[in-house]
Each structure stands twice: as structure tokens, then as C-alpha cells.
Design a protein around this motif. Structure first.
Motif, PDB file in Angstrom:
ATOM      1  N   ALA A   1       0.768  -1.280   0.035  1.00  0.00           N
ATOM      2  CA  ALA A   1      -0.014   0.121   0.062  1.00  0.00           C
ATOM      3  C   ALA A   1       0.802   1.417  -0.211  1.00  0.00           C
ATOM      4  CB  ALA A   1      -1.023  -0.002   1.271  1.00  0.00           C
ATOM      5  N   CYS A   2       1.997   1.351   0.812  1.00  0.00           N
ATOM      6  CA  CYS A   2       2.759   2.521   0.793  1.00  0.00           C
ATOM      7  C   CYS A   2       3.465   2.854  -0.381  1.00  0.00           C
ATOM      8  CB  CYS A   2       3.652   2.324   2.021  1.00  0.00           C
ATOM      9  SG  CYS A   2       3.050   2.066   3.610  1.00  0.00           S
ATOM     10  N   THR A   3       3.624   1.977  -1.423  1.00  0.00           N
ATOM     11  CA  THR A   3       4.192   2.656  -2.629  1.00  0.00           C
ATOM     12  C   THR A   3       3.278   2.459  -3.700  1.00  0.00           C
ATOM     13  OG1 THR A   3       4.975   0.175  -2.875  1.00  0.00           O
ATOM     14  CG2 THR A   3       6.416   1.517  -1.947  1.00  0.00           C
ATOM     15  N   ASN A   4       1.921   2.347  -3.372  1.00  0.00           N
ATOM     16  CA  ASN A   4       0.968   2.432  -4.578  1.00  0.00           C
ATOM     17  C   ASN A   4      -0.208   3.336  -3.892  1.00  0.00           C
ATOM     18  OD1 ASN A   4       1.042   0.012  -6.588  1.00  0.00           O
ATOM     19  ND2 ASN A   4       2.119  -0.754  -4.696  1.00  0.00           N
ATOM     20  N   GLY A   5       0.054   4.543  -3.426  1.00  0.00           N
ATOM     21  CA  GLY A   5      -0.980   5.639  -3.362  1.00  0.00           C
ATOM     22  C   GLY A   5      -1.273   5.744  -1.916  1.00  0.00           C
ATOM     23  N   THR A   6      -0.972   4.835  -0.790  1.00  0.00           N
ATOM     24  CA  THR A   6      -1.369   5.359   0.600  1.00  0.00           C
ATOM     25  C   THR A   6      -0.406   6.175   1.344  1.00  0.00           C
ATOM     26  OG1 THR A   6      -2.643   3.011   0.430  1.00  0.00           O
ATOM     27  CG2 THR A   6      -2.159   4.020   2.698  1.00  0.00           C
ATOM     28  N   PRO A   7      -0.441   7.135   1.798  1.00  0.00           N
ATOM     29  CA  PRO A   7       0.461   7.907   2.642  1.00  0.00           C
ATOM     30  C   PRO A   7       0.730   7.331   3.892  1.00  0.00           C
ATOM     31  CG  PRO A   7      -1.599   9.039   2.580  1.00  0.00           C
ATOM     32  CD  PRO A   7      -1.915   7.826   1.757  1.00  0.00           C
ATOM     33  N   CYS A   8       2.193   6.657   3.902  1.00  0.00           N
ATOM     34  CA  CYS A   8       2.557   6.067   5.028  1.00  0.00           C
ATOM     35  C   CYS A   8       3.724   6.885   5.833  1.00  0.00           C
ATOM     36  CB  CYS A   8       3.198   4.681   4.717  1.00  0.00           C
ATOM     37  SG  CYS A   8       1.795   3.603   4.119  1.00  0.00           S
ATOM     38  N   PRO A   9       3.567   6.668   7.193  1.00  0.00           N
ATOM     39  CA  PRO A   9       2.742   5.731   7.996  1.00  0.00           C
ATOM     40  C   PRO A   9       1.598   6.606   8.262  1.00  0.00           C
ATOM     41  CG  PRO A   9       4.362   6.713   9.518  1.00  0.00           C
ATOM     42  CD  PRO A   9       4.872   7.069   8.114  1.00  0.00           C
ATOM     43  N   ILE A  10       0.387   5.609   8.660  1.00  0.00           N
ATOM     44  CA  ILE A  10      -0.980   6.273   9.152  1.00  0.00           C
ATOM     45  C   ILE A  10      -0.764   5.913  10.451  1.00  0.00           C
ATOM     46  CG2 ILE A  10      -3.261   5.734   9.443  1.00  0.00           C
ATOM     47  CD1 ILE A  10      -3.105   4.639   6.380  1.00  0.00           C
ATOM     48  N   LYS A  11      -0.794   7.049  11.316  1.00  0.00           N
ATOM     49  CA  LYS A  11      -0.556   7.135  12.736  1.00  0.00           C
ATOM     50  C   LYS A  11      -2.043   7.421  13.480  1.00  0.00           C
ATOM     51  CE  LYS A  11       4.249   8.709  12.379  1.00  0.00           C
ATOM     52  NZ  LYS A  11       5.288  10.002  12.667  1.00  0.00           N
ATOM     53  N   PRO A  12      -1.859   7.377  14.905  1.00  0.00           N
ATOM     54  CA  PRO A  12      -3.067   7.271  15.553  1.00  0.00           C
ATOM     55  C   PRO A  12      -3.483   8.895  15.673  1.00  0.00           C
ATOM     56  CG  PRO A  12      -1.747   6.002  16.829  1.00  0.00           C
ATOM     57  CD  PRO A  12      -0.851   6.425  15.388  1.00  0.00           C
ATOM     58  N   GLY A  13      -4.698   9.067  15.604  1.00  0.00           N
ATOM     59  CA  GLY A  13      -5.288  10.491  15.560  1.00  0.00           C
ATOM     60  C   GLY A  13      -6.721  10.656  15.146  1.00  0.00           C
ATOM     61  N   ASN A  14      -7.451  11.611  15.609  1.00  0.00           N
ATOM     62  CA  ASN A  14      -8.845  11.756  15.241  1.00  0.00           C
ATOM     63  C   ASN A  14      -8.905  13.001  14.238  1.00  0.00           C
ATOM     64  OD1 ASN A  14      -9.735   9.884  16.784  1.00  0.00           O
ATOM     65  ND2 ASN A  14     -10.167  11.297  18.648  1.00  0.00           N
ATOM     66  N   ASN A  15      -9.740  12.841  13.222  1.00  0.00           N
ATOM     67  CA  ASN A  15     -10.101  13.912  12.245  1.00  0.00           C
ATOM     68  C   ASN A  15      -9.185  14.137  11.371  1.00  0.00           C
ATOM     69  OD1 ASN A  15     -12.799  14.191  13.140  1.00  0.00           O
ATOM     70  ND2 ASN A  15     -12.185  15.478  14.726  1.00  0.00           N
ATOM     71  N   GLN A  16      -8.496  12.917  10.996  1.00  0.00           N
ATOM     72  CA  GLN A  16      -7.147  13.284  10.152  1.00  0.00           C
ATOM     73  C   GLN A  16      -7.494  12.768   8.926  1.00  0.00           C
ATOM     74  OE1 GLN A  16      -3.817  10.733  10.635  1.00  0.00           O
ATOM     75  NE2 GLN A  16      -4.873   9.651  11.946  1.00  0.00           N
ATOM     76  N   VAL A  17      -7.057  13.574   7.878  1.00  0.00           N
ATOM     77  CA  VAL A  17      -7.462  13.489   6.431  1.00  0.00           C
ATOM     78  C   VAL A  17      -6.227  12.588   5.713  1.00  0.00           C
ATOM     79  CG1 VAL A  17      -7.919  14.367   4.182  1.00  0.00           C
ATOM     80  CG2 VAL A  17      -8.988  15.409   6.236  1.00  0.00           C
ATOM     81  N   ILE A  18      -6.464  11.470   5.307  1.00  0.00           N
ATOM     82  CA  ILE A  18      -5.654  10.708   4.199  1.00  0.00           C
ATOM     83  C   ILE A  18      -5.886  10.618   2.955  1.00  0.00           C
ATOM     84  CG2 ILE A  18      -4.490   9.470   6.133  1.00  0.00           C
ATOM     85  CD1 ILE A  18      -6.262   7.136   5.394  1.00  0.00           C
TER      86      ILE A  18
END
Length: 210
Positions: free
Chosen positions: A144-161
Motif C-alpha cells: 500500500a505504501c508504494t501504491n498511493g497510500t500515505p505512510c505511516p498512518i498514525k493514531p489521531g482523530n479527524n485526520q485526512v489521508i
């Protein structure tokens, strides 16, 4: 056999006995049965012709829902272009960003554990349902991280990925899609480390040719 032929064939085989047959109880039952079958056929034809060309208001807006139970929860989905501007209809001829607002309570997701699978359906107006589009395994369980998913996905509320959807390197798939039609897409992220999923399905009007 046409309705008129089905209706008339039992009584036309003997013209001289027409009145007698038409008045007999069996003929009355047979004619009534044929009429019932014709009415059923007309109803089915009317129902199929009334199928919605743009299901769930996809002519003017995206329709979406979350298809995973958590722990990450999705609160909003918006399709945007590469500059972040809202885009509708969506364009599958170039990279599409799915601005996804999430609440991630605890986990961090990254490579190589985070895997991505994308599925596509086209709207079938003949059956009023969604038909799977073959992806030939090209979009299954990839990094996923090399195919369009911004990594890392970290804990947090109301964040936009911004989940990127890019068919530019898979012409075998894009060539199967008709232009300016409704499509359903599933974007699934699975983490091999935590065994947790993030899944979003959205339905949208899509342009597949420039």
C-alpha cells in the motif's frame, strides 16, 4: 411466442367451432391464463425499462460507506484532483485522490505490513445491479505504501489521508470501462501486523476517456 399468438392459437384451429370453444369453461380458463401471462410479461418489461441509469444519485454526487468494522472509523470521503480540489465526476484517466477523514484510535500502519486491494464494479442497467469488472489480480494484496497510500498512518482523530487511485499503469482494466458511467469501487487496506482492516466502498460517476 408473442402474446397475441398465445392467446388466439387455442381457438383458431377450428373456425366453425369458434363460438362453441370460446364459450366453453376450459377455453375461458385458457384465455384468462394467457392474458395473465401477457400481463406478467408486460410488467417485467416495464420494470426493466424503468431501471435507474444513475443509482443512488451518482449522476450528481458520490455515494460511500465504510465496509470494515474498525478500529479505524471513516467519517467523510471526498474525491479530489491532484491539487486537492473537489472533482466530480471523477476521472479515472489520471490519478484520483480520495480524501478520507478517519479516526485512528491506537495503531500505526506502515510498510511492509500494510497491503492494498482495489475492486471495481460497473452498473448493469439490464439487471439493475453491479457487475464485477475483472482486475486480473493486478490490484490485489499489493504494497500500500508504494501504491498511493500515505505512510505511516498514525493514531489521531479527524485526520485526512489522501488515498490515491491510479489506473494509468493498468490499461487492461481501464480499457474495460465505458466512459461517463456509474462505477462502484472498493478500497481495502489490510495490515498484516495487527490484522486490522480499513475498507471504504464508494459509487461515483466516472470518466474513463479524455
Amino acid at each position: 411466442m408473442p402474446c397475441a399468438s398465445m392467446l388466439l392459437s387455442p381457438i383458431l384451429f377450428d373456425y366453425h367451432n369458434f363460438l362453441f370453444l370460446a364459450e366453453s369453461p376450459f377455453s375461458i380458463f385458457l384465455i384468462s391464463y394467457m392474458l395473465y401471462r401477457c400481463l406478467c410479461l408486460f410488467a417485467l418489461v416495464a420494470l426493466s425499462s424503468a431501471c435507474d441509469t444513475w443509482p443512488n444519485s451518482t449522476e450528481t454526487k458520490v455515494n460511500w460507506w465504510q465496509c470494515s468494522s474498525g478500529p479505524i472509523m471513516v467519517t467523510n470521503v471526498n474525491p479530489t484532483d491532484k491539487k486537492g480540489a473537489y472533482e466530480y465526476p471523477i476521472r479515472l484517466t489520471e490519478p484520483l485522490l480520495i480524501a478520507t477523514t478517519i479516526n485512528d484510535p491506537s495503531s500505526t500502519y506502515s510498510s511492509p505490513g500494510l497491503k492494498q486491494t482495489i475492486k471495481v464494479w460497473s452498473w448493469n442497467i439490464n439487471t439493475c445491479g453491479w457487475t464485477a469488472v475483472p482486475t486480473f489480480g493486478l490490484l490485489n494484496n499489493i504494497d500500500a505504501c508504494t501504491n498511493g497510500t500515505p505512510c505511516p498512518i498514525k493514531p489521531g482523530n479527524n485526520q485526512v489521508i489522501n488515498l490515491e487511485l491510479d489506473f494509468s499503469d493498468t490499461p487492461a482494466i481501464i480499457n474495460l470501462l465505458k466512459n461517463d458511467k456509474p462505477y462502484q469501487l472498493e478500497y481495502l487496506l489490510h495490515d498484516d501486523v495487527t490484522k486490522e482492516d480499513l475498507c471504504v466502498i464508494f459509487q461515483a460517476r466516472a470518466l474513463t476517456h479524455t
